[in-house]
Design a protein around this motif. Sequence first.
Motif, mmCIF file in Angstrom:
data_model
loop_
_atom_site.group_PDB
_atom_site.id
_atom_site.type_symbol
_atom_site.label_atom_id
_atom_site.label_comp_id
_atom_site.label_asym_id
_atom_site.label_seq_id
_atom_site.Cartn_x
_atom_site.Cartn_y
_atom_site.Cartn_z
ATOM 1 N N VAL A 137 -3.169 -66.678 -79.720
ATOM 2 C CA VAL A 137 -3.414 -65.926 -78.486
ATOM 3 C C VAL A 137 -4.582 -64.961 -78.682
ATOM 4 O O VAL A 137 -5.495 -64.880 -77.861
ATOM 5 C CB VAL A 137 -2.148 -65.160 -78.042
ATOM 6 N N VAL B 17 -8.096 -64.857 -76.672
ATOM 7 C CA VAL B 17 -8.633 -63.679 -75.985
ATOM 8 C C VAL B 17 -10.036 -63.371 -76.495
ATOM 9 O O VAL B 17 -10.951 -63.092 -75.718
ATOM 10 C CB VAL B 17 -7.710 -62.455 -76.179
ATOM 11 N N THR C 138 3.043 -52.730 -71.008
ATOM 12 C CA THR C 138 2.558 -52.639 -69.630
ATOM 13 C C THR C 138 2.179 -51.199 -69.303
ATOM 14 O O THR C 138 1.176 -50.947 -68.648
ATOM 15 C CB THR C 138 3.650 -53.112 -68.658
ATOM 16 N N ALA D 279 -1.179 -50.211 -70.367
ATOM 17 C CA ALA D 279 -2.214 -50.684 -69.441
ATOM 18 C C ALA D 279 -2.228 -49.850 -68.161
ATOM 19 O O ALA D 279 -3.287 -49.474 -67.665
ATOM 20 C CB ALA D 279 -1.991 -52.153 -69.116
ATOM 21 N N VAL E 241 -5.802 -53.631 -77.084
ATOM 22 C CA VAL E 241 -4.594 -53.670 -76.252
ATOM 23 C C VAL E 241 -3.944 -55.057 -76.343
ATOM 24 O O VAL E 241 -2.716 -55.168 -76.398
ATOM 25 C CB VAL E 241 -4.919 -53.289 -74.793
ATOM 26 N N THR E 242 -4.769 -56.099 -76.416
ATOM 27 C CA THR E 242 -4.202 -57.442 -76.603
ATOM 28 C C THR E 242 -3.416 -57.500 -77.900
ATOM 29 O O THR E 242 -2.306 -58.034 -77.958
ATOM 30 C CB THR E 242 -5.326 -58.490 -76.668
ATOM 31 N N PHE F 19 -0.190 -55.765 -77.476
ATOM 32 C CA PHE F 19 0.657 -56.586 -76.618
ATOM 33 C C PHE F 19 1.298 -57.727 -77.371
ATOM 34 O O PHE F 19 2.492 -57.967 -77.287
ATOM 35 C CB PHE F 19 -0.217 -57.165 -75.501
ATOM 36 N N ASN G 222 5.321 -58.334 -78.100
ATOM 37 C CA ASN G 222 6.014 -59.569 -77.735
ATOM 38 C C ASN G 222 6.663 -60.220 -78.948
ATOM 39 O O ASN G 222 7.798 -60.680 -78.892
ATOM 40 C CB ASN G 222 5.045 -60.560 -77.087
ATOM 41 N N GLU H 36 11.531 -73.481 -81.487
ATOM 42 C CA GLU H 36 10.717 -73.323 -80.300
ATOM 43 C C GLU H 36 11.418 -73.977 -79.108
ATOM 44 O O GLU H 36 11.999 -75.054 -79.250
ATOM 45 C CB GLU H 36 9.366 -73.996 -80.530
#
Lengths: 309, 324
Positions: B15, B19, B256, B259, B296-297, B300, B304, B322
């Motif tokens: 991820v 990004v 959140t 952000a 911030v990513t 985040f 998670n 998974e």
Amino acid sequence: MMQPDKPLMTIDPSKRAQPLQDTPQRRAILKKLRSKPSVKGAVIALVLLLAVVLLAPFLSPQNPYDLGALDLMDGRLKPMSEAASGMTYWLGTDDQGRDMLSAILHGLRISLMVGLSAVVLATIIGSLVGLVAAYFGGWVDTVLMRIVDFILGFPTILVALVLLAILGRGVDKVVIAIVMVQWAHYARIMRGRALQERKKEYIEAAKNLGFPGWRIMTRHLLPNCMGPVMVFATIQIANAIVLEATLSFLGVGVPITEPSLGLLIANGFQYLMSGDYWISMFPGLALLALILSINLIGDRLREALDPRK
Amino acid sequence: MIVYILRRMVQSFLVLLAVSLVVFMAVYAVGDPIELLVSAEASDADRQAMIKRLGLDLPVWLQYWSFLTRAFQGDLGTSFVHGIPAIELIVQRFPATFELVVVAIGLTCLLGIPLGLIAGLFNDRPLGRGLMGGSVLGFSLPNFWQGMMLILMFAVWLQWLPSSGRGDTVNVLGVPLSLFTADGWSHVMLPAINLALGNIALVLRLTATGVMEAKTQEYVKFARAKGISERRILTRHILRNILIPVVTVIGMEFGTLIAYSTITETVFAWPGMGKLLIDSIYKLDRPVVVAYVMLVTFIFVMINLLVDLAYAVLDPRVQLQEAP
């Protein structure tokens, strides 16, 4: 599966199934909705707001964009004060001497227009992506849904802010940014619904009749999956309007020439500390009334359509 | 378990990579990167030096590679405005934002859960209905306007609390914090309420629906039939069952809120990361925007990951494989 060159039979258009016909379930849902007094209030408020938005040019005492009509001497007047010309400013004026009532009526227009067009675009794009993912499955599904997961993994405000930081200001750019953050929701809902529908006999029948994929998707699958998507879209209109207002407040949204409610509120912020509350408060109340009525209707709609109740 | 953790870490890494690719495309590949990365006042020689330094004469994939390697070394560019590394600038501002978010989450727990219990237990009385109705208002209030109205009410009209800034700070382990001074608390209250209000409404509704559902469950009826006191049923049986999703949501909201603090910090002139982001967007300070997004990513993705892992540990029903 073998695909014949042309359909084996044609369907009489008058006999085609009408997905949104009057059914007992539909009547029950409407009855549930009507029984709530808060929904009645919200519907009345929304209808009034829509009427005001449509009639804004006729209702507003002043054209807020006509700089020639503004008198700087009338700047920052309190609500109910009288202008030199004899006109009454019911909700006061801003720093430029602009009648707040007129500015709010026109601002509502821009806010609603941006919100509606963003939601319509996002619904179309998202639904198509969800439909394609569900219909084709396999790697198409995997790739599309990974992109959806990726976008939904971030808070909307951050994605929209960064997009606008790159794109720049403008009504069209705000719409693009809102569509970019919202379409993924629709894709996910549509895919979930379409996966259930896809297994049913009528789709199988349509496939066996040799209809092309796009026709099955748009004519058969889509009408039967729209319900949940439309309910979600109702609520998303409110979210889109708030997002637009927030972005405009932060100074990356609509340009100063097309002031939405968010920009009007932002404009009054610098005068708030000196007690000139009306420049920010009244556009905010108009925004709140709009969002609250949409949210109340959407909330009850979701409740009424919830099969568990 | 270890395989699961490793797989989730690889996913998180992918991820981050995605990004970085998107950010790279946005800043370097679309439009003229020199326009974006060199300030307008730079001389022609500076420009050439920058092209050389950033390797903009190389093929695109090589450029991305050098962007990546520099990013891994913590070099996300230097701020045009402040002249120091962008990442350093953001890290300096982090404590202020963190403090604000922590107080907001505290308020969410202290108000949202008890009010939700009341709304759920008395859902057929005016009190419960009023709370549920009020929560719709909490959702609908546009965050920035709500903050301005807080300022108008408490700072302008009542003059109880200050409207902007962070107040006195005390250095704790070298980090300036305002939570240890009375002045700091008076400054943090309004922004924290502003940031928390939407979440209070969210947690209130979540708790209330949980209680309403749990009230009719067999295990509650059974506990009542055994003659256990209502108080004990509530705290030991109902609360335990509904708290898992509530706590998960609060945990997820942490990122959140970081952000959304951009809005609160702009309204209350709170000197945090969010205010820095907005200021940087205004001043076209692109390296800071890039660094903010990457950081911030990262936060985040880490949250998670932690939430998923905590879930796997707490709830034995969660499969460690998974999901299909």
